[in-house]
Scaffold this motif. Structure first.
Motif, PDB file in Angstrom:
ATOM      1  N   GLN A  57      81.088  27.072  91.796  1.00 34.05           N
ATOM      2  CA  GLN A  57      79.998  28.048  91.746  1.00 34.05           C
ATOM      3  C   GLN A  57      79.276  28.166  93.085  1.00 34.05           C
ATOM      4  O   GLN A  57      79.056  29.263  93.589  1.00 34.05           O
ATOM      5  N   ALA A  58      78.919  27.030  93.647  1.00 39.13           N
ATOM      6  CA  ALA A  58      78.196  27.040  94.923  1.00 39.13           C
ATOM      7  C   ALA A  58      79.195  27.204  96.059  1.00 39.13           C
ATOM      8  O   ALA A  58      80.163  26.440  96.161  1.00 39.13           O
ATOM      9  N   THR A  59      78.988  28.191  96.890  1.00 39.38           N
ATOM     10  CA  THR A  59      79.911  28.453  97.997  1.00 39.38           C
ATOM     11  C   THR A  59      79.239  28.136  99.328  1.00 39.38           C
ATOM     12  O   THR A  59      78.068  27.748  99.374  1.00 39.38           O
ATOM     13  N   GLY A  60      79.971  28.347 100.394  1.00 41.92           N
ATOM     14  CA  GLY A  60      79.441  28.070 101.720  1.00 41.92           C
ATOM     15  C   GLY A  60      79.484  26.590 102.038  1.00 41.92           C
ATOM     16  O   GLY A  60      80.004  25.767 101.274  1.00 41.92           O
ATOM     17  N   LYS A  61      78.917  26.238 103.193  1.00 41.55           N
ATOM     18  CA  LYS A  61      78.941  24.843 103.637  1.00 41.55           C
ATOM     19  C   LYS A  61      78.174  23.936 102.692  1.00 41.55           C
ATOM     20  O   LYS A  61      78.582  22.802 102.418  1.00 41.55           O
ATOM     21  N   GLY A  62      77.052  24.447 102.168  1.00 42.31           N
ATOM     22  CA  GLY A  62      76.260  23.634 101.249  1.00 42.31           C
ATOM     23  C   GLY A  62      77.016  23.330  99.969  1.00 42.31           C
ATOM     24  O   GLY A  62      77.026  22.196  99.495  1.00 42.31           O
ATOM     25  N   GLY A  63      77.696  24.348  99.399  1.00 38.23           N
ATOM     26  CA  GLY A  63      78.467  24.135  98.186  1.00 38.23           C
ATOM     27  C   GLY A  63      79.640  23.190  98.411  1.00 38.23           C
ATOM     28  O   GLY A  63      79.954  22.348  97.563  1.00 38.23           O
ATOM     29  N   ARG A  98      82.145  17.674  97.745  1.00 34.99           N
ATOM     30  CA  ARG A  98      82.671  16.430  98.307  1.00 34.99           C
ATOM     31  C   ARG A  98      81.837  15.229  97.891  1.00 34.99           C
ATOM     32  O   ARG A  98      82.355  14.130  97.689  1.00 34.99           O
ATOM     33  N   PHE A  99      80.518  15.433  97.728  1.00 33.84           N
ATOM     34  CA  PHE A  99      79.634  14.356  97.291  1.00 33.84           C
ATOM     35  C   PHE A  99      79.988  13.905  95.875  1.00 33.84           C
ATOM     36  O   PHE A  99      79.817  12.734  95.528  1.00 33.84           O
ATOM     37  N   ARG A 100      80.503  14.816  95.057  1.00 32.42           N
ATOM     38  CA  ARG A 100      80.883  14.488  93.669  1.00 32.42           C
ATOM     39  C   ARG A 100      82.338  13.999  93.565  1.00 32.42           C
ATOM     40  O   ARG A 100      82.859  13.854  92.472  1.00 32.42           O
ATOM     41  N   GLY A 101      83.008  13.770  94.699  1.00 28.15           N
ATOM     42  CA  GLY A 101      84.380  13.290  94.659  1.00 28.15           C
ATOM     43  C   GLY A 101      85.392  14.412  94.490  1.00 28.15           C
ATOM     44  O   GLY A 101      86.539  14.155  94.088  1.00 28.15           O
ATOM     45  N   LYS A 102      84.987  15.628  94.813  1.00 29.13           N
ATOM     46  CA  LYS A 102      85.869  16.789  94.701  1.00 29.13           C
ATOM     47  C   LYS A 102      86.288  17.262  96.100  1.00 29.13           C
ATOM     48  O   LYS A 102      85.661  16.925  97.104  1.00 29.13           O
ATOM     49  N   VAL A 103      87.353  18.055  96.130  1.00 31.31           N
ATOM     50  CA  VAL A 103      87.786  18.690  97.372  1.00 31.31           C
ATOM     51  C   VAL A 103      87.613  20.198  97.214  1.00 31.31           C
ATOM     52  O   VAL A 103      88.204  20.799  96.317  1.00 31.31           O
ATOM     53  N   PRO A 104      86.798  20.834  98.042  1.00 27.59           N
ATOM     54  CA  PRO A 104      86.648  22.290  97.960  1.00 27.59           C
ATOM     55  C   PRO A 104      87.933  22.987  98.379  1.00 27.59           C
ATOM     56  O   PRO A 104      88.655  22.522  99.256  1.00 27.59           O
ATOM     57  N   ALA A 105      88.222  24.126  97.738  1.00 31.70           N
ATOM     58  CA  ALA A 105      89.452  24.874  98.022  1.00 31.70           C
ATOM     59  C   ALA A 105      89.233  26.346  97.734  1.00 31.70           C
ATOM     60  O   ALA A 105      88.221  26.734  97.135  1.00 31.70           O
ATOM     61  N   SER A 127      86.784  30.647  94.983  1.00 34.17           N
ATOM     62  CA  SER A 127      86.427  29.286  95.389  1.00 34.17           C
ATOM     63  C   SER A 127      86.733  28.307  94.258  1.00 34.17           C
ATOM     64  O   SER A 127      86.382  28.551  93.099  1.00 34.17           O
ATOM     65  N   LEU A 128      87.385  27.206  94.625  1.00 28.83           N
ATOM     66  CA  LEU A 128      87.775  26.200  93.641  1.00 28.83           C
ATOM     67  C   LEU A 128      87.360  24.810  94.113  1.00 28.83           C
ATOM     68  O   LEU A 128      86.923  24.623  95.250  1.00 28.83           O
ATOM     69  N   GLU A 129      87.559  23.842  93.225  1.00 28.79           N
ATOM     70  CA  GLU A 129      87.412  22.444  93.594  1.00 28.79           C
ATOM     71  C   GLU A 129      88.406  21.615  92.784  1.00 28.79           C
ATOM     72  O   GLU A 129      88.713  21.936  91.637  1.00 28.79           O
ATOM     73  N   LEU A 130      88.940  20.568  93.409  1.00 29.59           N
ATOM     74  CA  LEU A 130      89.936  19.708  92.792  1.00 29.59           C
ATOM     75  C   LEU A 130      89.494  18.253  92.899  1.00 29.59           C
ATOM     76  O   LEU A 130      88.703  17.890  93.790  1.00 29.59           O
ATOM     77  N   HIS A 139      89.256  20.273 102.773  1.00 27.63           N
ATOM     78  CA  HIS A 139      89.400  21.649 102.298  1.00 27.63           C
ATOM     79  C   HIS A 139      90.882  22.009 102.220  1.00 27.63           C
ATOM     80  O   HIS A 139      91.691  21.524 103.019  1.00 27.63           O
ATOM     81  N   VAL A 140      91.235  22.856 101.241  1.00 20.41           N
ATOM     82  CA  VAL A 140      92.621  23.297 101.066  1.00 20.41           C
ATOM     83  C   VAL A 140      92.638  24.801 100.794  1.00 20.41           C
ATOM     84  O   VAL A 140      91.795  25.322 100.051  1.00 20.41           O
TER      85      VAL A 140
END
Length: 257
Positions: A13-19, A24-31, A42-45, A92-93
């Motif tokens: 949901q949250a995009t950009g550098k802040g999102g 990453r703080f929650r153990g996810k990888v933005p993609a 925008s996704l996260e894994l 990031h991927v």
């Protein structure tokens, strides 16, 4: 044929550098996923699941079946993986959606096979100049890598892109580009003497010359030059030590008055 692995992703949901930082703080990888006219999503894994899935494979030539929540999985290729500049973490991927009936352009790695003749028998060195080539191919025909036999190479021989054979694929990389070559063995460099060593060698020579000069100067003075010792008169050589005055003689014939 290319390998296929499955991954699960969630919309971010949250995009950009802040999102991305929050993910990453929650153990996810933005993609992100894009391609075929779809809007970039925008996704996260899960970071651990992604690292495990990418271990031991060629990411650029591996088909990723990406399932976003409850929707059916779509076939994708990884276009870019960004890693932390210091740590090996993926940050990031980029995923690119592909269709079975549409050709895709991608780069596949080139693996050299065999031990060159110039290395075995002449001490040469095998140098791989190009490590991947770009091809155009249907998803079902994507190779995980391309192999090139270098066994017959002698010193000075090379293999180029035109020697590659990839079934059901069109090679887009320039045909004359060198892939591998065998170069002559490097000659051993002779170490230059250190300044200390040079000084030690030159020092006896310097001392010998100074002594010869001193002897020549002494010999010239004794043979026809200035007298070895200055006379006890005022007309002696310049720089000679002054002679001591002679003792006055007493007048004969009586005592001094």
């Amino acid at each position: 044929m290319a390998q296929t692995i499955s991954l699960a992703a969630s919309p971010r949901q949250a995009t950009g550098k802040g999102g991305a930082r929050q993910a990453r703080f929650r153990g996810k990888v933005p993609a992100v996923i894009y391609g075929h006219g779809r809007d970039t999503q925008s996704l996260e894994l899960e970071a651990k699941a992604l690292e495990k899935a990418l271990t031991g494979i060629e990411p650029a030539s591996t088909i990723i079946e990406l399932a976003v929540r409850s929707k059916a999985a779509v076939k994708t290729l990884i276009r870019e993986i960004q890693r932390h500049p210091i740590r090996p973490d993926i940050i990031h991927v980029d995923f690119y959606e592909i269709h079975a009936t549409e050709k895709v352009k991608l780069k596949v790695p080139v693996h050299l096979v065999g031990n060159p003749d110039g290395v075995r028998n002449a001490g040469g060195v095998l140098d791989q100049v190009t490590r991947e080539v770009e091809i155009e191919v249907l998803p079902e025909n994507i190779p995980d890598r391309v192999e090139l036999d270098v066994t017959a190479l002698k010193i000075g021989d090379s293999l180029h892109v035109r020697e590659l054979t990839i079934p059901n694929a069109k090679i887009l990389t320039e045909a004359d580009l060198t892939i591998a070559t065998v170069v002559p063995p490097r000659a051993e460099e002779v170490a230059a003497p250190t300044p200390e060593a040079a000084t030690e060698v030159a020092e006896p020579e310097l001392i010998r010359k100074v002594r010869e000069g001193e002897e020549e100067e002494g010999e010239g003075a004794a043979e026809g030059g200035a007298p070895a010792k200055p006379e006890a008169k005022g007309g002696g050589a310049a720089g000679a030590a002054p002679a001591k005055p002679e003792k006055a003689e007493k007048p004969k014939g009586g005592k001094e008055s």
